[in-house]
Design an enzyme around this catalytic site. Structure first.
Site, PDB file in Angstrom:
ATOM      1  N   ALA A  21       0.842  -1.187   0.000  1.00 38.90           N
ATOM      2  CA  ALA A  21       0.000   0.000   0.000  1.00 38.90           C
ATOM      3  C   ALA A  21       0.880   1.240   0.000  1.00 38.90           C
ATOM      4  O   ALA A  21       2.011   1.216   0.487  1.00 38.90           O
ATOM      5  CB  ALA A  21      -0.916   0.008   1.226  1.00 38.90           C
ATOM      6  N   ASP A  22       0.332   2.303  -0.551  1.00 31.00           N
ATOM      7  CA  ASP A  22       1.025   3.586  -0.479  1.00 31.00           C
ATOM      8  C   ASP A  22       0.012   4.668  -0.183  1.00 31.00           C
ATOM      9  O   ASP A  22      -1.115   4.643  -0.688  1.00 31.00           O
ATOM     10  CB  ASP A  22       1.756   3.919  -1.774  1.00 31.00           C
ATOM     11  CG  ASP A  22       2.789   5.014  -1.556  1.00 31.00           C
ATOM     12  OD1 ASP A  22       3.917   4.681  -1.169  1.00 31.00           O
ATOM     13  OD2 ASP A  22       2.452   6.198  -1.742  1.00 31.00           O
ATOM     14  N   GLN A  23       0.399   5.594   0.671  1.00 28.33           N
ATOM     15  CA  GLN A  23      -0.464   6.696   1.052  1.00 28.33           C
ATOM     16  C   GLN A  23       0.106   8.008   0.519  1.00 28.33           C
ATOM     17  O   GLN A  23       1.272   8.319   0.755  1.00 28.33           O
ATOM     18  CB  GLN A  23      -0.604   6.776   2.569  1.00 28.33           C
ATOM     19  CG  GLN A  23      -1.582   7.835   3.043  1.00 28.33           C
ATOM     20  CD  GLN A  23      -1.620   7.921   4.557  1.00 28.33           C
ATOM     21  OE1 GLN A  23      -0.723   8.511   5.163  1.00 28.33           O
ATOM     22  NE2 GLN A  23      -2.630   7.317   5.172  1.00 28.33           N
TER      23      GLN A  23
END
Length: 211
Positions: A85-87
């Site tokens: 995941a990347d925010q």
């Protein structure tokens, strides 16, 4: 009111699962789903992708980074499920779209908080679950909208000195005193603010037949 018995809850994922992150926050969140997993840190230079941000939506940009992490972890002939995941923090002000990064230093953290004070920004999460064996991919996007109240430099400095949220996009944590900086949060899943939206992640597991 109906109650749930242990049999109503899903069994653990059937294949080995790797969380592609060294973040303890994401690990603590994923553990809530009750699935066994290991952690590996993908070797991805996230800042090298920043040049693409102006020409992409924040959603596509977050997914691009998550896919890059998956690609860095994938092994030839492997049989694991990879979860990355990347925010991306995004502030739009005065016709300008600004990418918010982990500040890294107290000075940058204070300046970033002051830039956000009195404004609304978004946290966009891109989540990718990929089968290492055949490349089947499941993706999700989660968007959080956060409005900070106006505050002065002294308050920002006091918070940064107290909690040092230098490894958090935006330069704050809603899990601690950072919540006092906010006026309003619009969210369908607050775990997406912390870094791994669990409702969306659990949905990906179910789509993959792994939960």
């Amino acid at each position: 009111m109906e109650t749930s018995s242990p049999a109503d809850f899903p069994s653990p994922v059937r294949s080995a699962l790797v969380l592609g992150s060294s973040s303890r926050y994401r690990a603590e969140l994923l553990a809530r789903l009750g699935v066994p997993f290991t952690q590996e840190s993908p070797d991805v230079d996230e800042e090298s992708y920043d040049v693409h941000f102006p020409s992409m939506s924040a959603e596509d940009f977050a997914l691009t980074l998550a896919r890059a992490k998956v690609a860095a972890l994938r092994r030839q002939g492997g049989d694991r499920w990879l979860l990355c995941a990347d925010q991306v923090g995004v502030l739009e002000t005065g016709g300008e779209r600004i990418l918010l990064r982990k500040p890294g230093t107290p000075e940058r953290c204070v300046e970033q908080l002051l830039r956000l004070a009195g404004r609304t920004h978004r946290l966009v999460n891109g989540v990718v679950l990929l089968s290492e064996r055949d490349g089947t991919e499941y993706t999700a996007i989660d968007v959080q909208q956060l409005e900070m109240r106006p505050f002065e430099r002294t308050e920002a400095e006091a918070y940064v000195e107290l909690r040092a949220p230098l490894d958090s996009a935006g330069g704050y944590r809603i899990e601690d005193e950072g919540i006092r900086l906010f006026e309003r949060i619009v969210s369908s899943d607050y775990t997406g603010i912390i870094g791994l939206p669990l409702i969306a992640t659990a949905r990906l597991f179910r789509q993959a037949g792994q939960l």
